[in-house]
Design a protein around this motif. Structure first.
Motif, PDB file in Angstrom:
ATOM      1  N   PRO A 144     103.296  12.977   0.694  1.00 17.11           N
ATOM      2  CA  PRO A 144     104.675  13.068   0.335  1.00 17.11           C
ATOM      3  C   PRO A 144     104.867  14.093  -0.982  1.00 17.11           C
ATOM      4  O   PRO A 144     105.614  14.685  -1.151  1.00 17.11           O
ATOM      5  CB  PRO A 144     105.162  11.431   0.029  1.00 17.11           C
ATOM      6  CG  PRO A 144     104.228  10.762   1.059  1.00 17.11           C
ATOM      7  CD  PRO A 144     103.040  11.344   0.913  1.00 17.11           C
ATOM      8  N   ALA A 145     104.118  13.591  -2.091  1.00 13.61           N
ATOM      9  CA  ALA A 145     104.223  14.319  -3.337  1.00 13.61           C
ATOM     10  C   ALA A 145     103.993  15.926  -3.104  1.00 13.61           C
ATOM     11  O   ALA A 145     104.383  16.786  -3.608  1.00 13.61           O
ATOM     12  CB  ALA A 145     103.139  13.945  -4.272  1.00 13.61           C
ATOM     13  N   LEU A 146     102.896  16.275  -2.362  1.00 11.47           N
ATOM     14  CA  LEU A 146     102.621  17.496  -2.122  1.00 11.47           C
ATOM     15  C   LEU A 146     103.613  18.129  -1.140  1.00 11.47           C
ATOM     16  O   LEU A 146     104.018  19.480  -1.744  1.00 11.47           O
ATOM     17  CB  LEU A 146     101.304  17.610  -1.470  1.00 11.47           C
ATOM     18  CG  LEU A 146     100.756  19.194  -0.988  1.00 11.47           C
ATOM     19  CD1 LEU A 146     100.635  20.086  -2.098  1.00 11.47           C
ATOM     20  CD2 LEU A 146      99.565  19.163  -0.003  1.00 11.47           C
ATOM     21  N   THR A 147     104.258  17.694  -0.330  1.00  7.84           N
ATOM     22  CA  THR A 147     105.469  18.168   0.541  1.00  7.84           C
ATOM     23  C   THR A 147     106.781  18.214  -0.739  1.00  7.84           C
ATOM     24  O   THR A 147     107.573  19.238  -0.538  1.00  7.84           O
ATOM     25  CB  THR A 147     105.809  17.123   1.461  1.00  7.84           C
ATOM     26  OG1 THR A 147     104.712  17.047   2.452  1.00  7.84           O
ATOM     27  CG2 THR A 147     106.841  17.617   2.542  1.00  7.84           C
ATOM     28  N   ALA A 169     105.952   7.391   7.960  1.00  6.50           N
ATOM     29  CA  ALA A 169     106.756   7.518   9.096  1.00  6.50           C
ATOM     30  C   ALA A 169     107.879   8.587   8.734  1.00  6.50           C
ATOM     31  O   ALA A 169     108.486   9.366   9.792  1.00  6.50           O
ATOM     32  CB  ALA A 169     107.257   6.416   9.761  1.00  6.50           C
ATOM     33  N   VAL A 170     108.288   8.899   7.375  1.00  5.81           N
ATOM     34  CA  VAL A 170     109.475   9.482   6.970  1.00  5.81           C
ATOM     35  C   VAL A 170     108.709  11.001   6.367  1.00  5.81           C
ATOM     36  O   VAL A 170     109.326  11.908   6.662  1.00  5.81           O
ATOM     37  CB  VAL A 170     110.436   8.938   6.112  1.00  5.81           C
ATOM     38  CG1 VAL A 170     111.349   9.772   5.561  1.00  5.81           C
ATOM     39  CG2 VAL A 170     111.172   7.837   6.551  1.00  5.81           C
ATOM     40  N   ALA A 171     107.558  10.803   5.880  1.00  9.20           N
ATOM     41  CA  ALA A 171     107.022  11.748   5.114  1.00  9.20           C
ATOM     42  C   ALA A 171     106.396  12.852   6.236  1.00  9.20           C
ATOM     43  O   ALA A 171     106.277  14.134   6.057  1.00  9.20           O
ATOM     44  CB  ALA A 171     106.100  11.313   4.015  1.00  9.20           C
ATOM     45  N   LEU A 172     105.868  12.395   7.139  1.00 13.40           N
ATOM     46  CA  LEU A 172     105.069  13.173   8.210  1.00 13.40           C
ATOM     47  C   LEU A 172     106.125  14.196   8.885  1.00 13.40           C
ATOM     48  O   LEU A 172     106.178  15.309   8.894  1.00 13.40           O
ATOM     49  CB  LEU A 172     104.508  12.381   9.065  1.00 13.40           C
ATOM     50  CG  LEU A 172     103.347  13.137  10.304  1.00 13.40           C
ATOM     51  CD1 LEU A 172     102.496  13.825   9.423  1.00 13.40           C
ATOM     52  CD2 LEU A 172     102.919  11.971  11.252  1.00 13.40           C
ATOM     53  N   PRO A 173     107.256  13.506   9.504  1.00 13.88           N
ATOM     54  CA  PRO A 173     108.441  14.511  10.055  1.00 13.88           C
ATOM     55  C   PRO A 173     108.774  15.394   8.896  1.00 13.88           C
ATOM     56  O   PRO A 173     109.150  16.626   9.184  1.00 13.88           O
ATOM     57  CB  PRO A 173     109.619  13.665  10.425  1.00 13.88           C
ATOM     58  CG  PRO A 173     108.802  12.372  10.630  1.00 13.88           C
ATOM     59  CD  PRO A 173     107.666  12.331   9.681  1.00 13.88           C
ATOM     60  N   ALA A 174     108.906  15.080   7.526  1.00  9.29           N
ATOM     61  CA  ALA A 174     109.303  15.938   6.521  1.00  9.29           C
ATOM     62  C   ALA A 174     108.391  17.043   6.454  1.00  9.29           C
ATOM     63  O   ALA A 174     108.921  18.160   6.283  1.00  9.29           O
ATOM     64  CB  ALA A 174     109.435  15.001   5.289  1.00  9.29           C
ATOM     65  N   ALA A 225      97.316  15.035   5.256  1.00 10.15           N
ATOM     66  CA  ALA A 225      97.102  14.096   4.121  1.00 10.15           C
ATOM     67  C   ALA A 225      98.129  13.084   4.372  1.00 10.15           C
ATOM     68  O   ALA A 225      97.414  11.865   4.159  1.00 10.15           O
ATOM     69  CB  ALA A 225      97.385  14.628   2.596  1.00 10.15           C
ATOM     70  N   THR A 226      99.239  13.257   4.807  1.00 12.44           N
ATOM     71  CA  THR A 226     100.266  12.198   5.129  1.00 12.44           C
ATOM     72  C   THR A 226      99.665  11.420   6.227  1.00 12.44           C
ATOM     73  O   THR A 226      99.702  10.121   6.444  1.00 12.44           O
ATOM     74  CB  THR A 226     101.573  12.862   5.398  1.00 12.44           C
ATOM     75  OG1 THR A 226     101.920  13.754   4.295  1.00 12.44           O
ATOM     76  CG2 THR A 226     102.624  11.894   5.602  1.00 12.44           C
ATOM     77  N   ALA A 227      99.268  12.026   7.480  1.00 10.75           N
ATOM     78  CA  ALA A 227      98.714  11.222   8.649  1.00 10.75           C
ATOM     79  C   ALA A 227      97.571  10.465   8.227  1.00 10.75           C
ATOM     80  O   ALA A 227      97.458   9.336   8.659  1.00 10.75           O
ATOM     81  CB  ALA A 227      98.535  12.385   9.626  1.00 10.75           C
ATOM     82  N   VAL A 228      96.517  11.021   7.425  1.00 11.58           N
ATOM     83  CA  VAL A 228      95.399  10.200   7.291  1.00 11.58           C
ATOM     84  C   VAL A 228      95.571   8.995   6.450  1.00 11.58           C
ATOM     85  O   VAL A 228      95.230   7.803   6.774  1.00 11.58           O
ATOM     86  CB  VAL A 228      94.273  11.271   6.752  1.00 11.58           C
ATOM     87  CG1 VAL A 228      93.042  10.416   6.200  1.00 11.58           C
ATOM     88  CG2 VAL A 228      93.893  12.063   7.722  1.00 11.58           C
ATOM     89  N   THR A 229      96.463   9.173   5.194  1.00 10.93           N
ATOM     90  CA  THR A 229      96.608   8.233   4.341  1.00 10.93           C
ATOM     91  C   THR A 229      97.560   7.072   4.938  1.00 10.93           C
ATOM     92  O   THR A 229      97.539   5.791   5.048  1.00 10.93           O
ATOM     93  CB  THR A 229      97.695   8.490   3.093  1.00 10.93           C
ATOM     94  OG1 THR A 229      98.645   9.319   3.458  1.00 10.93           O
ATOM     95  CG2 THR A 229      96.463   9.436   2.311  1.00 10.93           C
ATOM     96  N   GLY A 230      98.415   7.562   5.983  1.00  8.22           N
ATOM     97  CA  GLY A 230      99.155   6.654   6.616  1.00  8.22           C
ATOM     98  C   GLY A 230      98.573   5.684   7.670  1.00  8.22           C
ATOM     99  O   GLY A 230      98.634   4.579   7.866  1.00  8.22           O
TER     100      GLY A 230
END
Length: 231
Positions: A42-45, A103-108, A206-211
């Protein structure tokens, strides 16, 4: 032996340590503290969202306006098309991201990729406008999720986080505008947008793996002892 009063059976005493576990699992209490590594995606996004907001300023915007035949009000209009959806998406990212950050950061991050590609490859003003709207929604969601995660870190000096975030945003904003002008002089106005796509893919991964890691490390519901037979 008398039967317990209705509604009092199997209740957890207030001073029982398991009460806090049941409250968190049941969703009635505050969200649990989040690990710092959950911020990576999320921070990178969010930083890429700041970059994409600042890129069209200066030479990039002028060349873009000439290339896709935008009117004089085209660049301010595209700035509004980015900022308005972003600001509307921030509360959604905060409220929903408190419970389900990945679940929010991945679609973002996915929206950021789609919007960036649509902007970079836009043949005209309409597709460019739509690309900026998509990018703004993705950036706003990422800003909201990042803010929610930072608030859930429960750091001893949480007031440092807004100061650091402000310094990072200003640095990224100024550097992205300068980098966009440099690349536009040497190549094309589309290149600063295309260069963001590989980093956006990294943000998605990164979001998918950490999630997934956070989901596998979630504590399971403790087994309930069998109720005592009534006599």
């Amino acid at each position: 032996m008398t039967a317990p009063a209705p509604g009092t059976a199997n209740q957890v005493p207030p001073n029982d340590p398991s009460a806090s576990v049941i409250v968190v699992i049941g969703g009635d209490g505050p969200p649990p503290a989040r690990p710092a590594w959950l911020l990576i995606g999320p921070a990178l996004t969010a930083l890429l969202g700041v970059y994409l907001l600042a890129v069209p300023f200066g030479l990039v915007g002028r060349v873009m306006q000439r290339d896709v035949h935008l009117p004089d009000s085209g660049i301010p209009g595209h700035l509004v098309a980015y900022l308005l959806p972003a600001l509307l998406a921030v509360p959604v990212g905060v409220l929903v991201g408190r419970r389900w950050p990945s679940a929010v950061a991945l679609p973002a991050a996915v929206l950021l990729i789609l919007g960036t590609l649509l902007t970079a490859l836009a043949p005209g003003g309409g597709s460019l406008l739509f690309g900026r709207v998509l990018t703004g929604i993705g950036a706003g969601l990422a800003w909201g999720v990042t803010a929610a995660l930072v608030a859930q870190m429960r750091l001893p000096r949480v007031w440092v986080a807004p100061l650091v975030a402000g310094a990072v945003v200003l640095t990224v904003g100024f550097s992205s505008a300068a980098a966009g002008e440099f690349l536009t002089r040497g190549i094309t106005w589309r290149m600063p947008f295309l260069l963001a796509v590989p980093l956006e893919v990294v943000a998605v991964l990164a979001t998918a793996v950490t999630g997934i890691v956070a989901l596998t490390r979630r504590p399971s519901r403790p087994a309930q002892p069998p109720a005592a037979p009534m006599t």
